[in-house]
Design an enzyme around this catalytic site. Structure first.
Site, PDB file in Angstrom:
ATOM      1  N   TYR A 156      16.454 -44.137   0.354  1.00  0.00           N
ATOM      2  CA  TYR A 156      17.097 -43.229  -0.614  1.00  0.00           C
ATOM      3  C   TYR A 156      18.603 -43.491  -0.684  1.00  0.00           C
ATOM      4  CZ  TYR A 156      18.251 -38.549  -2.548  1.00  0.00           C
ATOM      5  OH  TYR A 156      18.717 -37.494  -3.293  1.00  0.00           O
ATOM      6  N   LYS A 160      20.711 -44.712  -3.930  1.00  0.00           N
ATOM      7  CA  LYS A 160      21.769 -43.858  -4.481  1.00  0.00           C
ATOM      8  C   LYS A 160      23.132 -44.561  -4.403  1.00  0.00           C
ATOM      9  CE  LYS A 160      19.313 -40.169  -5.611  1.00  0.00           C
ATOM     10  NZ  LYS A 160      19.121 -39.799  -7.004  1.00  0.00           N
TER      11      LYS A 160
HETATM   12  P1  NAI Z   1      13.466 -31.553  -7.393  1.00  0.00           P
HETATM   13  O1  NAI Z   1      12.445 -32.219  -6.537  1.00  0.00           O
HETATM   14  O2  NAI Z   1      13.646 -30.081  -7.320  1.00  0.00           O
HETATM   15  O3  NAI Z   1      13.254 -31.954  -8.912  1.00  0.00           O
HETATM   16  C1  NAI Z   1      13.048 -33.302  -9.235  1.00  0.00           C
HETATM   17  C2  NAI Z   1      12.711 -33.408 -10.687  1.00  0.00           C
HETATM   18  O4  NAI Z   1      12.381 -34.761 -10.931  1.00  0.00           O
HETATM   19  C3  NAI Z   1      11.518 -32.576 -11.094  1.00  0.00           C
HETATM   20  O5  NAI Z   1      11.702 -32.138 -12.415  1.00  0.00           O
HETATM   21  C4  NAI Z   1      10.372 -33.573 -10.998  1.00  0.00           C
HETATM   22  O6  NAI Z   1       9.315 -33.249 -11.858  1.00  0.00           O
HETATM   23  C5  NAI Z   1      11.089 -34.825 -11.482  1.00  0.00           C
HETATM   24  N1  NAI Z   1      10.423 -36.049 -11.062  1.00  0.00           N
HETATM   25  C6  NAI Z   1      10.185 -36.484  -9.817  1.00  0.00           C
HETATM   26  N2  NAI Z   1       9.523 -37.654  -9.856  1.00  0.00           N
HETATM   27  C7  NAI Z   1       9.366 -37.944 -11.165  1.00  0.00           C
HETATM   28  C8  NAI Z   1       8.758 -39.014 -11.863  1.00  0.00           C
HETATM   29  N3  NAI Z   1       8.167 -40.026 -11.240  1.00  0.00           N
HETATM   30  N4  NAI Z   1       8.782 -38.993 -13.219  1.00  0.00           N
HETATM   31  C9  NAI Z   1       9.377 -37.978 -13.877  1.00  0.00           C
HETATM   32  N5  NAI Z   1       9.967 -36.940 -13.283  1.00  0.00           N
HETATM   33  C10 NAI Z   1       9.945 -36.929 -11.936  1.00  0.00           C
HETATM   34  O7  NAI Z   1      14.805 -32.315  -7.075  1.00  0.00           O
HETATM   35  P2  NAI Z   1      16.336 -31.926  -7.239  1.00  0.00           P
HETATM   36  O8  NAI Z   1      16.825 -31.489  -5.928  1.00  0.00           O
HETATM   37  O9  NAI Z   1      16.568 -31.106  -8.434  1.00  0.00           O
HETATM   38  O10 NAI Z   1      16.904 -33.408  -7.456  1.00  0.00           O
HETATM   39  C11 NAI Z   1      17.331 -33.903  -8.693  1.00  0.00           C
HETATM   40  C12 NAI Z   1      18.168 -35.140  -8.433  1.00  0.00           C
HETATM   41  O11 NAI Z   1      19.263 -34.788  -7.592  1.00  0.00           O
HETATM   42  C13 NAI Z   1      17.418 -36.260  -7.718  1.00  0.00           C
HETATM   43  O12 NAI Z   1      17.828 -37.495  -8.235  1.00  0.00           O
HETATM   44  C14 NAI Z   1      17.878 -36.109  -6.287  1.00  0.00           C
HETATM   45  O13 NAI Z   1      17.794 -37.308  -5.595  1.00  0.00           O
HETATM   46  C15 NAI Z   1      19.304 -35.647  -6.485  1.00  0.00           C
HETATM   47  N6  NAI Z   1      19.883 -34.966  -5.340  1.00  0.00           N
HETATM   48  C16 NAI Z   1      19.422 -33.751  -4.907  1.00  0.00           C
HETATM   49  C17 NAI Z   1      20.013 -33.132  -3.818  1.00  0.00           C
HETATM   50  C18 NAI Z   1      19.590 -31.806  -3.304  1.00  0.00           C
HETATM   51  O14 NAI Z   1      20.157 -31.345  -2.300  1.00  0.00           O
HETATM   52  N7  NAI Z   1      18.655 -31.119  -3.921  1.00  0.00           N
HETATM   53  C19 NAI Z   1      21.117 -33.777  -3.100  1.00  0.00           C
HETATM   54  C20 NAI Z   1      21.524 -35.034  -3.646  1.00  0.00           C
HETATM   55  C21 NAI Z   1      20.921 -35.588  -4.710  1.00  0.00           C
END
Ligand code: NAI
Length: 249
Positions: A156, A160
């Site tokens: 990851y 990133k």
């Molecule tokens: P989450 O797991 O709550 O939501 C992820 C979203 O991506 C969901 O809408 C899911 O349906 C969608 N998704 C996942 N795999 C998919 C696929 N193969 N095709 C289409 N949609 C897909 O995650 P969150 O926390 O909202 O993360 C969003 C972004 O932020 C990600 O890129 C994550 O790596 C990044 N991020 C999140 C952090 C956190 O603390 N929550 C910290 C740093 C980065």
């Protein structure tokens, strides 16, 4: 030209919850027509209805970002349907955490495929429509893991971190075309991705965060919406940490 196509059009991947949902809502509140994408449309339809009830405009397009042909097709379809594509937010992402000693080839490859190669595919597909419009905002969602590393996240963090290099190169290529490209790197944000982490990990993250609390998806969405706005025209090739002071570099 209908009202819908006069608005700037934004595409947000992974918009069904968490940071993607909050970003989509913020963009809609700023007057963008937001195309909400995720694998399943169930939650997306409800978010679309709420955006419309608040006076905004939204549309729903399912897509699995791990299917790169479908992802390129999604970008092309949005640009074709609305005759424009102004904002692309590559938000969807996955984790497959494991210590490197135990990490399988599959765990490494799956994360690189979903979190890095997909971003390249979507960005490339967005460039022609943005160049036609002589305006564009690309925001790739990175992570503080990509800045400082994280035990158990070699896959990851690599993906990133690589978004930084990809985005800076893209920013240089597109700077003269009115297109900016930036990374927003969230810290520990309360979403589905983080809720199941062990309490010990959460405790460590809280302690490492200067403001002493976790972030909310809306706090990331607000930063993305700013970078997607007219006023952010002189900001490109940057990595903006939205992390409550977890990293200060
Ligand atoms: P989450 O797991 O709550 O939501 C992820 C979203 O991506 C969901 O809408 C899911 O349906 C969608 N998704 C996942 N795999 C998919 C696929 N193969 N095709 C289409 N949609 C897909 O995650 P969150 O926390 O909202 O993360 C969003 C972004 O932020 C990600 O890129 C994550 O790596 C990044 N991020 C999140 C952090 C956190 O603390 N929550 C910290 C740093 C980065």
């Amino acid at each position: 030209m209908s009202d819908s196509t006069q608005r700037r059009v934004a595409l947000v991947t992974g918009a069904s919850r968490g940071i993607g949902e909050a970003t989509a809502r913020a963009l809609a509140a700023d007057g963008r027509l937001v195309v909400l994408s995720a694998r399943s449309t169930d939650r997306l339809e409800a978010i679309k209805s709420q955006i419309e009830a608040d006076g905004g405009q939204a549309a729903v397009q399912p897509c699995d970002i791990a299917d790169h042909e479908a992802l390129a097709g999604l970008v092309e379809q949005v640009a074709g349907d609305y005759k424009r594509l102004d904002v692309l937010v590559n938000n969807a992402g996955i984790t497959r955490d494991n210590l490197m000693l135990r990490m399988s080839d599959e765990e490494f490859d799956e994360v690189i495929h979903a979190n890095l190669r997909s971003v390249f595919i979507a960005c490339r597909a967005a460039l022609r429509p943005m160049m036609r419009g002589k305006w564009g905002r690309i925001i790739n969602i990175g992570s503080v893991s990509g800045l400082v590393g994280n035990a158990g996240q070699a896959n990851y963090a690599a993906a990133k971190a690589a978004l930084g290099g990809l985005t800076r190169s893209l920013a240089r290529e597109m700077a003269s075309k009115g297109i900016t490209a930036n990374v927003v790197a969230p810290g520990f944000i309360e979403t589905g991705m983080t809720e199941s982490l062990p309490e010990q990990v959460k405790q460590g993250a809280r302690q490492a965060t200067a403001v002493g609390r976790f972030g909310q998806p809306e706090e990331v969405g607000a930063a993305v919406a700013f970078l997607a706005g007219e006023q952010a025209s002189y900001i490109t090739g940057q990595v903006l940490a939205v992390d409550g002071g977890m990293t200060m570099c």
